[in-house]
Design a protein around this motif. Structure first.
Motif, short mmCIF file in Angstrom:
data_model
loop_
_atom_site.label_atom_id
_atom_site.label_comp_id
_atom_site.label_asym_id
_atom_site.label_seq_id
_atom_site.Cartn_x
_atom_site.Cartn_y
_atom_site.Cartn_z
N HIS A 297 0.84 -1.21 0.00
CA HIS A 297 0.00 0.00 0.00
C HIS A 297 0.87 1.25 0.00
O HIS A 297 0.57 2.23 -0.70
CB HIS A 297 -0.92 -0.02 1.22
N LYS A 298 1.96 1.23 0.76
CA LYS A 298 2.86 2.38 0.80
C LYS A 298 3.53 2.59 -0.56
O LYS A 298 3.77 3.74 -0.97
CB LYS A 298 3.91 2.16 1.88
N LEU A 302 -1.08 -1.51 -3.92
CA LEU A 302 -2.45 -1.71 -3.47
C LEU A 302 -3.05 -0.36 -3.14
O LEU A 302 -2.51 0.39 -2.32
CB LEU A 302 -2.49 -2.63 -2.24
N SER A 303 -4.15 -0.05 -3.76
CA SER A 303 -4.75 1.27 -3.57
C SER A 303 -5.50 1.39 -2.25
O SER A 303 -5.62 2.48 -1.69
CB SER A 303 -5.70 1.59 -4.73
N ASP A 304 -6.01 0.27 -1.76
CA ASP A 304 -6.82 0.35 -0.54
C ASP A 304 -6.61 -0.92 0.28
O ASP A 304 -6.75 -2.04 -0.23
CB ASP A 304 -8.30 0.50 -0.90
N VAL A 305 -6.23 -0.75 1.54
CA VAL A 305 -6.09 -1.88 2.46
C VAL A 305 -6.76 -1.51 3.77
O VAL A 305 -7.01 -0.33 4.06
CB VAL A 305 -4.60 -2.22 2.72
N LYS A 306 -7.05 -2.51 4.57
CA LYS A 306 -7.67 -2.26 5.86
C LYS A 306 -6.70 -1.54 6.79
O LYS A 306 -5.49 -1.70 6.70
CB LYS A 306 -8.13 -3.58 6.49
N GLU A 307 -7.27 -0.78 7.70
CA GLU A 307 -6.46 0.03 8.60
C GLU A 307 -5.53 -0.82 9.46
O GLU A 307 -4.44 -0.38 9.84
CB GLU A 307 -7.37 0.87 9.50
N VAL A 310 -2.22 -1.21 7.81
CA VAL A 310 -1.42 0.01 7.91
C VAL A 310 -0.77 0.09 9.29
O VAL A 310 0.41 0.44 9.42
CB VAL A 310 -2.29 1.25 7.66
#
Length: 344
Positions: A297-298, A302-307, A310
C-alpha cells in the motif's frame, strides 16, 4: 531524518575503536585512525553544541521550539518513526560480532558496548538541540547537517567551512564506511571466497552495489527514507533478530558448540537439513507476511487496504520480530517433542 543520521555518525566510533584497538594490540601494531580519531569527532560535536548555545542565547531559546503536530497526530507519527529508528540500528545490532570478535574477552566486549546508550542519548540531544536552535539563529529549521555546516561556514569564513568539511569527512571515513561496509564485505567473502578473494574485493563490491542503489534518491524525502525504506527494511531485520535471539536464549539455552558452528559435516549439530535451517526460514516468512499488505500500500501497488494492515506496517519491526521469534520457538519445540517420541 538528519538527526538519526547525525546520531549514527557519532555514536559508533567508541565501540569500533575499542574492538580495533584490541585487534591491533594483539597483533603488535599501533592503533590507527579508527581508534585515535573518534575523540576528535566528540570534540567537534561539543564545539557545534557550544556554537548553537552561544548563537541562540542559551538552552532556553534552543529548546523553545513548540510541537508542530496537530492534536491526535503524535502516535501516528511517533510509532513509525520509532520503528524506523530501530530498523536503522538493528542492522548494526545483527552484525556487531564483526567488531566484538576482536575483543580480548567477554568482559571487554561488554564494556565496549556500555557506552552505546550513553553516547546515543547525548548525541541525539545534540542533534535535537542544534536543529531546534537553527530556527532562532537563521529563522528556519535546518536539520540537514551538511546544509547547517554550510551556513555556519558561510558566516564564519573559510576556516569554519574547512573545519566542517574535515568533520564530515572524518565521520564518513572512521565510522560510516566501517559500519556499512564491514558486514556485507565479510558476508560476500564468506559466501564465495573464490569469487571475491577476501575482504578487500567484498568491500569493493559492497561500495559498487551501494552506489547502484542510488541512496541519494532514498534520502530525498522523509517519506521515501523513513516510511518506505526504513520501515520496509525493518520487516526483514526484525524477524532475523527475533529468530537469532529466540534460538540463542530459548532454544539453545545460551550454549553454543563453537567447533560445530564451523563444521560442514552432514550430521553436524548445526547442519540442519542440507545446510539450511528450515524452521528459521519458515519463521522468517511468517514474520514478514503480516506487514506485506501495508508495504504494498505504501508503494502504491495496493490502492486500498484495511487500517489494521497500515497499523501493522507502521510497527513492522515489533510485529515481525515477535511473530518470527515466537513461530521459530514453537516450531523448534514441536520438532524436539517429535524427535523425543520417535527416539523412544
Amino acid at each position: 531524518m538528519a538527526r538519526h543520521l547525525r546520531a549514527r555518525v557519532l555514536v559508533l566510533p567508541p565501540l569500533l575503536a575499542r574492538a580495533a584497538g584490541d585487534h591491533l594490540e594483539r597483533h603488535g601494531r599501533d592503533p590507527g585512525p579508527g581508534e585515535v580519531l573518534p575523540p576528535v569527532l566528540v570534540l567537534l560535536t561539543c564545539c557545534l553544541l557550544c556554537w548553537a548555545y552561544v548563537e541562540a542565547g542559551g538552552f532556553g531559546p534552543m529548546l523553545s521550539l513548540p510541537s508542530r503536530l496537530p492534536p491526535g497526530q503524535f502516535w501516528p507519527v511517533f510509532l513509525p518513526s520509532l520503528n524506523a529508528n530501530i530498523s536503522f540500528w538493528a542492522t548494526v545490532a545483527l552484525n556487531i560480532p564483526d567488531f566484538t570478535r576482536y575483543a580480548r574477552s567477554q568482559r571487554d566486549q561488554i564494556l565496549g558496548q556500555l557506552g552505546l546508550p550513553v553516547f546515543m542519548g547525548l548525541f541525539t540531544f545534540v542533534g535535537l538541540a542544534v536543529s531546534s536552535s537553527t530556527e532562532v539563529i537563521f529563522g528556519q529549521i535546518i536539520s540537514d547537517p551538511i546544509r547547517l555546516l554550510g551556513r555556519i561556514g558561510g558566516g564564519a569564513g573559510a576556516p569554519a567551512a574547512l573545519l566542517a568539511i574535515f568533520g564530515v569527512g572524518l565521520a564518513t571515513v572512521t565510522t560510516n564506511l566501517a559500519a556499512n561496509v564491514v558486514a556485507p564485505a565479510n558476508a560476500l567473502a564468506s559466501l564465495s571466497p573464490s569469487a571475491f578473494g577476501g575482504f578487500r574485493r567484498g568491500a569493493l563490491a559492497t561500495a559498487l552495489l551501494g552506489a547502484a542503489l542510488q541512496p541519494w534518491r532514498l534520502l530525498a524525502s522523509s517519506e521515501s527514507f523513513v516510511y518506505t525504506w526504513l520501515l520496509g527494511c525493518s520487516a526483514l531485520v526484525g524477524p532475523a533478530g527475533g529468530i537469532v535471539l529466540a534460538d540463542y536464549y530459548l532454544v539453545k539455552g545460551m550454549e553454543l558448540d563453537v567447533g560445530a558452528l564451523y563444521s560442514e559435516a552432514p550430521r553436524g549439530r548445526y547442519y540442519y537439513r542440507k545446510g539450511f535451517n528450515a524452521a528459521a526460514m519458515a519463521a522468517l516468512l511468517v514474520g514478514v507476511l503480516p506487514v506485506v499488505p501495508g508495504f504494498l500500500h505504501k508503494l502504491g501497488v495496493l490502492s486500498d487496504v484495511k487500517e489494521v494492515f497500515v497499523l501493522l506496517y507502521n510497527n513492522a519491526w515489533f510485529v515481525s520480530f515477535f511473530v518470527a521469534g515466537t513461530v521459530y520457538w514453537l516450531i523448534t519445540t514441536l520438532e524436539r517433542i517429535v524427535w523425543k517420541r520417535e527416539s523412544s
